[in-house]
Scaffold this motif. Structure first.
Motif, PDB file in Angstrom:
ATOM      1  N   ILE A   1      19.910   8.355   9.636  1.00 20.51           N
ATOM      2  CA  ILE A   1      20.296   9.466  10.322  1.00 20.51           C
ATOM      3  C   ILE A   1      19.300  10.475  10.709  1.00 20.51           C
ATOM      4  N   SER A   2      19.375  11.433  11.743  1.00 17.97           N
ATOM      5  CA  SER A   2      18.366  12.542  11.926  1.00 17.97           C
ATOM      6  C   SER A   2      18.392  13.595  10.854  1.00 17.97           C
ATOM      7  N   PRO A   3      16.967  14.221  10.843  1.00 17.53           N
ATOM      8  CA  PRO A   3      17.143  15.396  10.060  1.00 17.53           C
ATOM      9  C   PRO A   3      18.280  16.467  10.160  1.00 17.53           C
ATOM     10  N   GLU A   4      18.632  16.438  11.510  1.00 15.34           N
ATOM     11  CA  GLU A   4      19.837  17.478  11.928  1.00 15.34           C
ATOM     12  C   GLU A   4      21.167  16.927  11.249  1.00 15.34           C
TER      13      GLU A   4
ATOM     14  N   GLU B   1      20.567   8.426  16.922  1.00 18.18           N
ATOM     15  CA  GLU B   1      20.016   9.419  16.166  1.00 18.18           C
ATOM     16  C   GLU B   1      18.831   9.739  16.562  1.00 18.18           C
ATOM     17  N   ILE B   2      17.935   8.546  16.559  1.00 18.29           N
ATOM     18  CA  ILE B   2      16.156   8.225  17.087  1.00 18.29           C
ATOM     19  C   ILE B   2      16.311   9.368  18.330  1.00 18.29           C
ATOM     20  N   ALA B   3      17.058   9.315  19.481  1.00 18.75           N
ATOM     21  CA  ALA B   3      17.011   9.895  20.604  1.00 18.75           C
ATOM     22  C   ALA B   3      17.271  11.476  20.300  1.00 18.75           C
ATOM     23  N   ALA B   4      18.307  11.769  19.407  1.00 21.65           N
ATOM     24  CA  ALA B   4      18.572  12.999  19.018  1.00 21.65           C
ATOM     25  C   ALA B   4      17.312  13.609  18.372  1.00 21.65           C
TER      26      ALA B   4
END
Length: 280
Positions: free
Chosen positions: A96-99, A233-236
């Protein structure tokens, strides 16, 4: 003896669980709502199926689920953690992204538990096999050190919460991102009659890619549905101002298409497998 809970028992979760059991840990899980394959993997790995209230009494809880389920799992477990006298360390080890990792932490804010950011790089461990790399960030007090004591290749990062999630995503750019690009390349060549020539040219000028693609495609197809959310998730993570974000939204759509094709009978998948075989 450390007690570690793992949610859930997909291939990676069950593999990590087995590795920890082999390393002398007691490993718990909760199989409420899980299918027969998850139950089989849990039994074979030596994991104990217990209620969430007992999961909440573990020393460490590992979240190992598809990216789209990470926040929901934290929300599901939060009441049991808040009610427990024990306060395990909760480690989110998802792609997942850090966000999104911050959303997981926010979901557990009232639980009284320390929340650590983590990621796994490598394949699920096999019986008595090698552990994948298990990175953690936001753990200055080394609360996750028992993972190393029980056999995981534990790699603490001198970095703030969210750095491990970021590492997982940038690493996935060069693995799953490249696989999406290769799938699009092979399908495009096959669709336009250039498949045989592409295979021959790759064998001549890019031989290192031939073996990589031949291995990556059959491994990817049954997992494509899981990789859709990871690409998003990478795109975000990259953000709307980074043009590369569009590349990974495209990769998500490639995997979405291949996952739908698999459900419909696998015509594209068969073309992809044939088109990625080394030229004879």
């Amino acid at each position: 003896m450390t007690t570690i809970a793992i949610l859930a028992t997909g291939a990676m979760g069950a593999g990590i669980g087995l590795h920890l059991v082999e390393g002398g840990a007691t490993v718990l899980t909760n199989l409420d709502g899980r299918g027969p394959e998850s139950r089989r993997r849990a039994v074979e790995a030596g994991l104990r199926d217990v209620p969430l209230s007992e999961v909440a009494r573990a020393d460490i809880v590992l979240s190992i689920v598809p990216p789209g389920s990470a926040v929901a799992l934290a929300e599901r477990l939060a009441p049991a953690l808040a009610a427990s006298d024990s306060k395990p360390v909760f480690v989110d080890a998802n792609a997942i992204s850090p966000e999104t990792a911050e959303r997981v932490r926010a979901a557990l804010a009232g639980s009284g538990c320390a929340v650590v950011d983590g990621c796994i790089i490598g394949a699920p461990p096999q019986p008595r096999g090698k552990s994948p790399a298990f990175y953690v960030s936001g753990d200055p007090d080394r609360l996750t050190a028992p993972l190393a004591q029980h056999g995981l290749d534990w790699k603490p990062m001198e970095a703030p919460f969210g750095a491990a999630s970021g590492l997982k995503l940038v690493y996935a750019m060069c693995t799953k991102g490249v696989t999406a690009l290769a799938a699009a390349m092979v399908l495009g060549a096959e669709r336009n009659g250039a498949g045989a020539a592409l295979r021959a040219e790759l064998a001549r000028s890019q031989p290192e890619l031939v073996g990589r693609f031949a291995k990556a495609m059959p491994d990817m197809l049954p997992k494509a549905y899981r990789w859709v959310a990871e690409m998003r998730e990478i795109a975000a993570f990259l953000g709307p101002d980074d043009p590369a974000a569009l590349m990974f939204e495209g990769a998500a759509q490639v995997y979405e298409r291949l996952a739908a094709d698999r459900e419909a009978g696998g015509e594209l998948g068969a073309t992809l497998l044939a088109g990625s075989k080394p030229a004879v």
